[in-house]
Structures are given as structure tokens and as C-alpha cells.
Design a protein around this motif. Structure first.
Motif, short mmCIF file in Angstrom:
data_model
loop_
_atom_site.label_atom_id
_atom_site.label_comp_id
_atom_site.label_asym_id
_atom_site.label_seq_id
_atom_site.Cartn_x
_atom_site.Cartn_y
_atom_site.Cartn_z
N GLY A 41 0.62 -1.65 -0.06
CA GLY A 41 0.28 -0.12 0.20
C GLY A 41 0.58 1.17 -0.04
O GLY A 41 2.13 1.50 -0.30
N MET A 42 0.13 2.42 0.29
CA MET A 42 0.51 3.59 0.28
C MET A 42 0.15 4.26 1.17
O MET A 42 -1.01 4.22 1.50
CB MET A 42 0.68 4.44 -1.43
CG MET A 42 -0.10 5.05 -1.45
SD MET A 42 -0.41 5.58 -2.92
CE MET A 42 -0.62 7.13 -2.43
N THR A 43 1.14 5.46 1.44
CA THR A 43 0.46 6.10 2.81
C THR A 43 0.20 7.62 2.11
O THR A 43 1.00 7.91 0.43
CB THR A 43 1.95 6.38 3.69
OG1 THR A 43 2.23 5.01 4.08
CG2 THR A 43 1.80 7.43 4.55
N VAL A 44 -1.28 8.34 2.46
CA VAL A 44 -1.32 9.15 1.78
C VAL A 44 -0.63 10.64 3.06
O VAL A 44 -0.98 10.63 3.38
CB VAL A 44 -3.38 9.45 2.01
CG1 VAL A 44 -3.77 10.95 1.39
CG2 VAL A 44 -3.89 7.98 1.28
N SER A 57 -4.09 17.65 8.36
CA SER A 57 -5.02 17.04 7.90
C SER A 57 -6.56 16.85 6.51
O SER A 57 -6.19 16.27 5.75
CB SER A 57 -6.84 17.08 9.29
OG SER A 57 -6.18 16.19 10.16
N ALA A 58 -6.67 18.09 6.05
CA ALA A 58 -7.38 18.56 5.22
C ALA A 58 -6.67 18.01 4.04
O ALA A 58 -7.32 17.66 2.52
CB ALA A 58 -7.54 20.23 5.44
N LYS A 114 -4.16 15.64 3.58
CA LYS A 114 -4.27 14.36 3.46
C LYS A 114 -6.20 13.83 3.67
O LYS A 114 -6.39 12.68 2.32
CB LYS A 114 -4.58 13.66 4.57
CG LYS A 114 -3.13 13.99 5.87
CD LYS A 114 -2.57 12.97 6.38
CE LYS A 114 -1.14 13.75 7.08
NZ LYS A 114 -1.35 12.65 8.17
N ALA A 115 -7.13 14.41 3.62
CA ALA A 115 -8.22 14.18 3.24
C ALA A 115 -8.33 14.17 2.11
O ALA A 115 -9.13 13.53 0.30
CB ALA A 115 -9.71 14.99 4.73
N ALA A 116 -8.81 15.12 1.16
CA ALA A 116 -8.08 16.07 -0.43
C ALA A 116 -7.73 14.67 -1.27
O ALA A 116 -8.20 14.44 -2.01
CB ALA A 116 -8.46 17.60 -0.53
N LEU A 120 -6.50 11.31 -0.37
CA LEU A 120 -7.67 10.65 -0.71
C LEU A 120 -8.53 10.21 -1.43
O LEU A 120 -8.43 9.52 -1.95
CB LEU A 120 -7.50 10.00 0.95
CG LEU A 120 -8.79 8.62 1.26
CD1 LEU A 120 -7.89 7.44 0.97
CD2 LEU A 120 -9.09 8.60 2.46
N VAL A 121 -9.00 11.41 -1.36
CA VAL A 121 -10.37 11.40 -1.94
C VAL A 121 -10.26 11.47 -3.68
O VAL A 121 -10.89 10.65 -4.93
CB VAL A 121 -11.54 12.76 -2.25
CG1 VAL A 121 -12.97 12.98 -3.28
CG2 VAL A 121 -11.81 12.58 -0.18
N ASP A 122 -8.94 12.70 -4.60
CA ASP A 122 -8.77 12.54 -6.01
C ASP A 122 -8.29 10.81 -6.20
O ASP A 122 -8.84 9.91 -6.73
CB ASP A 122 -7.24 12.98 -5.20
CG ASP A 122 -7.59 14.12 -5.14
OD1 ASP A 122 -8.21 14.93 -5.61
OD2 ASP A 122 -6.52 15.62 -5.06
N ILE A 123 -7.41 10.51 -4.98
CA ILE A 123 -6.92 9.08 -5.75
C ILE A 123 -7.89 7.90 -5.65
O ILE A 123 -8.39 6.75 -6.22
CB ILE A 123 -5.72 8.87 -3.94
CG1 ILE A 123 -4.46 9.36 -3.83
CG2 ILE A 123 -5.30 7.18 -4.28
CD1 ILE A 123 -4.36 8.92 -3.25
N LEU A 124 -8.60 7.80 -4.61
CA LEU A 124 -10.59 6.81 -4.48
C LEU A 124 -11.09 7.27 -6.01
O LEU A 124 -11.58 6.45 -6.54
CB LEU A 124 -11.53 7.18 -3.45
CG LEU A 124 -10.56 6.26 -2.36
CD1 LEU A 124 -11.66 6.90 -1.13
CD2 LEU A 124 -10.39 5.30 -2.53
N ILE A 177 -14.66 5.17 -5.85
CA ILE A 177 -15.54 5.41 -5.90
C ILE A 177 -16.41 6.68 -6.64
O ILE A 177 -15.67 6.94 -7.75
CB ILE A 177 -15.53 6.64 -4.18
CG1 ILE A 177 -14.70 7.86 -3.90
CG2 ILE A 177 -15.37 5.31 -3.12
CD1 ILE A 177 -14.69 8.08 -3.23
#
Ligand SMILES: Cc1cc2nc3c(=O)[nH]c(=O)nc-3n(C[C@H](O)[C@H](O)[C@H](O)COP(=O)(O)OP(=O)(O)OC[C@H]3O[C@@H](n4cnc5c(N)ncnc54)[C@H](O)[C@@H]3O)c2cc1C
Lengths: 332, 270
Positions: free
Chosen positions: B245-248, B253-254, B256-258, B260-264, B270
Motif C-alpha cells: 500500500g501507500m501512505t497518503v 488533515s485537510a 490528506k483528506a483531499a 485520499l478522495v482524489d486517489i479514490l 468511489i
């Protein structure tokens, strides 16, 4: 070599609140098995299925659909349902009988194995029909060991794991036979008293593509609020670790793991879950695992496809916000 | 309210740790030196038997297991929690039993017990933590032509002739009334198992546990063990490891959240 008398693949199409979704997955697995073995694929419906159900199964790959039509078979009387299926299987001599790995599917498969003297394997996730006969794979030891199982009997019964095979697509107008089979129920000692459907709007873990799951790291019952909010934004089911369930933060039916449900979603988001072996047992086959955890060294972060280090209370609402934002942008 | 019931709990001795290893030569799980104990899911069945006995004076409780001599450990553990007696179905002829052969042996043991005094209710755990099949309860019921219910989260009531149970299903719950004798497989929700008491441990240690062989059960050599089994494990292996895996990453935190959603979204998850 398969016994000449026992051939053909049968999908037992058990409905769940009118939905045949599990049967559609079995049809994909069954069709490919039947094609490899050059055998016929049949399906069976029990009870009082809706008029279009048999056609639906034909259009999704069944060569023949048997309808064991009797009001009594629509009730959860496993003694009676098993008796009806045994009668059909003894007459038709199917070689491979497929059930979903649900509570009902598992129990009926168990009864059939005994009555038909047929080998049984549950929670099968891979079927390999080669020269040497059929070999299937299933997990044991909470997902830590994969067992390759062979069958010594002329016929065998299997329950297949959900979400492994895609639902069989519909080919409108596909030809196939439908045969009504008479069944005369005898008295059993199982009496249906009542049933209660899951809360409306709650997505079942077992059939969900996306699951957002919370653990002890959420800290309190209120900690599940952001988990539910994210699940809602994604159209995901809500899962939980045993620690969260045992703390009384969320009902047991949400528990993922050895003592709870085994699931195979496309996405599993583990929020504040450390990833102990008994939890991984229930979800390590998820296609994508996202871990949100303050401890970057915990097993779930190591198992994750995407690991996000940080405080779940802070990150979860931000993730939900981002998703809403993109959705809004997509709409505009 | 029922008078006393004769309750039997079917238990298995299983590894205490699931972190087992495969012998590369035999392609089978290495069992040598594995520590075993009462299958954790059977604790709920044991507890339910004890609670029924407390509620219905005159009841009896007995634990039975099919397994090697060491499986006595699981039976003693059940007894240390309060189960009154136990029987071990054991002998070299049982080696290599699949669920078909095991359920047949258990059914034969129940018939033998019932020849002495009636058996009313047989309880099982959800599944074993090694085999993970969860089918032995309904298989035993099938051998005996009994009603059964799995995934039982509550025993609502018991009378002399029936037990009413609520099951947990994938899409809700339902309640069934089963005529006795019946087989019931439990889930964790059903109770909170008690721990063994010191007194229980002492008496369990001293208890004499009879051993029944296939001959005692009236079963022939072809009906038990690997000869009487229909499913065979050809090989066992460790599951394929997941792709790394990889670390986001992100400064906040904002971020990281953005990310994560980009990658998903990019990976069409999603
Ligand atoms: C026989 C048996 C069967 C079992 N069956 C199951 C089962 O079916 N399912 C199951 O889940 N477990 C099961 N267990 C229990 C299992 O071993 C673990 O105890 C359990 O999974 C732990 O749950 P958890 O990860 O939520 O809690 P913990 O292990 O306590 O982990 C909490 C995690 O939250 C993180 N955290 C804390 N605060 C924050 C924060 N603010 N932000 C982000 N992260 C935070 C921590 O770093 C930690 O990783 C079973 C155990 C046994 C013995």
C-alpha cells in the motif's frame, strides 16, 4: 471423472426480501463451471416467486429453471425446504449444487449434504474445474489459511462467498425452459412465528460495495456519527470492530470479523481499527482498504492500500466534506 | 415453562491462535505444538446451556466432542464452567473426518445418549475458529431428522415440547418455534459467557470422561474418519499477500483528506 449419472450444475436461487441478487452471482459462477464441464446450468426457485423470476434467471444464464411452487416453501422452514430440494436433486441427479453463503443457504446446504451423501464446502471463493476434477478454494483459520478442497462423492454441495463473482448480466429473450415441480409438503417440527426486516435504509454489509467501519478509536457512541455521515455520503454500509460492538456503541449485526460477518467489498474504510487478526479475518479480501489511524505502525495501516495517519475525528468529516464538494461540482 | 431438559453441547478443541503455519513438504497446517482450547464460539453454547439449566430446575448438561485424546481439554474447560458431564468420541479411526463424517459421529453419539435418557436440546457454537464452516449443527439435525436453527441470538422460551428462538439473518431477524428435540447454533449476541470458577476447574480436573469409539457408536470403519469423509483438503497455503500500500501524505488533515478522495476517484473506487 465425474459420475455419468450425476451431472449438471444447480443454482439454488434463494430470495432475500424479493431480491435475487445473490442468485445472480451464483449464475455467473455456475455458468462458467457448466461451460467448462460442458454441462447444463439449472436453477431452482422455491415458494411463491414473482412471475418474472424464472424468466429473469433464464435471461441471466440458466438453461432450465425448476419452480418448486408451494406456499409452505416460502416460509423459513429448513426441514421442508431441504426435503423439497432433496426430492428435486434425487430426481435430476445434479453434480454440483450451489448455494449463497447466507444463514439460510448454509443450513440448507448442510442438510442436503447429509441427505444426498454429497461432499460439502462452504464459503468457496474460487472454483477450478480441471482435468483432475473439481477443486475449490476456501479460507480457514480466520482467513490465515487457504484450503484447496476436492470431493470424493458423485455430487457435491457448495456455498459460494458473496461479492466474488459479478452478477450475471441479462440477455433479453435468451431461451430456456421453465418447469413447475409439484411438491406435497409433509408435517415438520419447524414453525414460523414472525420476522422483522432490517431498518429501512440500512444497507446490508454482505452485499455492499462500499463499507465504512469504525473501531475503538472512535472513542464513544457519538464517534460513529462521522462514520455514518461518510457512509451516507458514499452510499456505503456501516461496519464495526468487535471492540466497538462490545462497548455497546453499535449493534452486533454491524460486526466485521471472525465472530461477525466476512465481507468482500470494493472499498473498506477502517476508521480507528487496529487490525487484529480476528478483524482482518472478515475484511482482508476487500479490493481497496483505507485505514485512518493515529498509529501508523498498527496492523491495519500495514494492510491498507491507502493509509492515512491522523486523528479519525478530524479526518473523517474532512473526507465527507471533500466527497460532498466533488459531488456538488459534478452536479453543477 | 418446561420441566427439566436434557441439554447437550457439541464442542471442539481448536487452536488458541489463528497464526498457524503451513509445512512446505506436506502442504498442510502444522499442528505439532499448537496450543488448543475450547473453540471460543462454543463458549456461547456452553453458557446458554448453563443458563437454561439454571432457569429450568431438573435439567442436565453434557458436553460432547469428536476429536483426538487431547480434545478432552475442551470438554474439561466446558465442565469447569459448569457443564456436568462429558463424553469424548475418539479413536484413530476418526482421524481425517470432514464435517460430513464428524456430524455423523456426533449424531450417533446423540442417539446413544438418547437410548439412555431423552436428549431435548443440542447446542452448537457459530462455527469452529479453524474450519470456519458453521454447518455441523444443521448436519447433525439432518442425520437425526430434527429441526434446527442457526445464527440464534436469543432463546425466547422453552416448553416440554418446543423451543422458540430468534435468528439473526442478513436482512433482519426472524423467530421460529422448533419442536423438541432440536439443534440450535448460537451467535455471540446470545449471552456473555462466564469464566470458569476455581471450584469448577478443580472438579473438571478430576472428572472421568468416558471415551466412545466408532464401534461403541455402531459405526463401521467406512463411516468415520477419512474413509467416511467426502471432502478432502488437497493442500493448504498462506493467502497471497496483498499488494503493498501507500501512505497518503499531506501537511494538514485537510490535505490528506483531499488527497485520499482524489486517489479514490482516480482509481474509480468511489
Ligand atoms: C475468538 C475471538 C474472536 C474475535 N472476533 C472478532 C471479530 O469478529 N471482529 C473484531 O473486530 N474483533 C474480533 N476479536 C477481537 C480482536 O482481537 C480485537 O480485540 C478487536 O478487533 C479490536 O478492535 P479495535 O481495532 O476497534 O480496537 P483496538 O485494538 O483497541 O484499536 C483501536 C485503534 O484505534 C486507533 N485510535 C485510537 N484513537 C484514535 C484516533 N483518535 N484517531 C485514529 N485512530 C485512533 C488506535 O491506534 C488503534 O489502532 C476477536 C477476538 C477473539 C479472541
Amino acid at each position: 471423472m465425474t459420475n455419468k449419472l450425476d451431472s449438471g450444475v444447480l443454482v439454488v436461487a434463494l430470495g432475500s426480501r424479493g431480491s435475487l441478487a445473490a442468485a445472480h452471482e451464483l449464475l455467473t459462477a455456475g455458468r462458467s463451471l457448466a461451460d467448462t464441464l460442458k454441462e447444463r446450468l439449472s436453477a431452482v426457485l422455491l415458494g411463491r416467486p414473482p412471475a418474472e423470476a424464472a424468466r429473469d434467471l433464464v435471461e441471466r444464464g440458466a438453461d432450465k429453471v425448476f419452480v418448486l411452487e408451494h406456499e409452505a416453501l416460502s416460509r423459513p422452514d429448513e426441514e421442508l425446504q431441504a426435503a423439497a430440494l432433496v426430492q428435486l436433486c434425487q430426481k435430476e441427479r445434479f453434480g454440483k449444487i450451489l448455494f449463497p453463503s447466507s444463514v439460510a443457504g448454509r443450513s440448507l446446504a448442510a442438510r442436503l449434504s447429509v441427505k444426498l451423501k454429497a461432499a460439502i464446502a462452504t464459503d468457496v471463493f474460487a472454483l477450478d474445474a480441471g482435468e483432475a476434477g473439481l477443486k475449490v478454494r476456501r479460507a480457514g483459520y480466520g482467513g490465515n489459511i487457504i484450503g484447496e478442497v476436492e470431493f470424493a462423492s458423485p455430487s457435491c454441495v457448495m456455498t459460494l462467498q458473496g461479492m466474488v463473482w459479478p452478477p450475471a448480466p441479462k440477455t433479453p429473450g435468451r431461451a430456456g425452459q421453465v418447469e413447475a415441480v409439484a411438491f406435497a409438503p409433509s408435517a415438520t417440527r419447524t414453525e414460523f412465528v414472525s420476522s422483522q426486516a432490517q431498518e429501512a435504509g440500512e444497507i446490508d454489509l454482505g452485499g455492499a460495495d462500499l463499507v465504512v467501519s469504525g473501531g475503538r478509536g472512535l472513542g464513544s457512541p457519538e464517534g460513529f456519527k462521522p462514520v455514518r455521515a461518510l457512509a451516507k455520503a458514499l452510499g456505503a454500509a456501516v461496519g464495526a470492530s468487535r471492540a466497538a460492538v462490545d462497548a455497546g456503541w453499535i449493534p452486533y449485526r454491524h460486526q466485521v470479523g471472525l465472530t461477525g460477518r466476512t465481507i468482500r467489498p470494493k472499498l473498506y474504510m477502517a476508521c480507528g481499527i487496529s487490525g487484529q487478526i480476528q478483524h482482518l479475518a472478515g475484511m482482508s479480501s476487500a479490493k481497496t482498504i483505507v485505514a485512518i489511524n493515529s498509529d501508523p505502525e498498527c496492523p491495519m495501516m500495514k494492510a491498507a492500500t491507502l493509509a492515512v495517519a491522523g486523528d479519525v475525528h478530524e479526518i473523517l468529516p474532512l473526507v465527507t466534506g471533500e466527497i460532498m464538494k466533488r459531488r456538488g461540482a459534478a452536479v453543477a | 415453562m418446561a420441566m427439566g431438559l436434557n441439554i447437550v453441547v457439541c464442542v471442539k478443541d481448536t487452536p488458541t491462535s489463528l497464526g498457524v503455519h503451513v509445512d512446505s513438504a506436506t502442504k498442510r497446517v502444522k499442528h505439532d505444538g499448537l496450543q488448543t482450547a475450547l473453540n471460543p464460539f462454543d463458549e456461547y453454547a456452553v453458557e446458554e446451556a448453563l443458563r437454561l439449566k439454571e432457569k429450568l430446575p431438573g435439567s442436565t448438561t453434557l458436553a460432547v466432542s469428536v476429536g483426538p485424546p487431547s480434545a478432552e481439554g475442551a470438554l474439561r474447560e466446558a465442565m469447569s464452567r459448569g457443564i456436568e458431564s462429558a463424553v469424548l468420541v475418539s479413536g484413530p479411526e476418526f482421524a481425517g473426518s470432514d464435517t460430513y463424517a464428524t456430524s455423523r459421529a456426533l449424531a450417533a453419539a446423540l442417539r446413544k445418549l438418547a437410548a439412555d435418557k431423552p436428549v431435548h436440546l443440542v447446542l452448537f457454537g457459530k462455527s469452529s475458529n479453524d474450519g470456519n464452516s458453521g454447518i455441523v449443527g444443521p448436519q447433525v439435525a439432518a442425520w437425526l431428522d430434527w429441526p434446527s436453527a442457526s445464527s440464534v441470538k436469543k432463546i425466547e422460551s422453552v416448553t416440554d415440547s418446543a423451543v422458540t428462538v430468534t435468528r439473526m439473518l442478513e436482512d433482519g431477524i426472524d423467530t421460529l418455534k422448533l419442536g423438541l428435540p432440536a439443534a440450535v447454533s448460537t451467535v455471540k449476541e446470545i449471552n456473555e459467557p462466564r469464566l470458569p470458577s476455581l471450584k469448577g476447574k478443580l472438579s473438571a480436573k478430576k472428572a472421568v470422561i468416558p471415551r466412545w469409539t466408532a464401534a461403541d457408536l455402531g459405526l463401521g470403519a467406512s463411516e468415520v474418519g477419512s474413509a467416511g469423509s467426502l471432502a478432502r483438503i488437497a493442500a493448504e497455503s498462506a493467502p497471497p499477500s496483498r499488494p503493498a500500500g501507500m501512505t497518503v501524505e499531506g501537511a494538514t488533515s485537510a490535505e490528506k483528506a483531499a488527497k485520499l478522495v482524489d486517489i479514490l476517484i482516480e482509481r474509480k473506487v468511489i
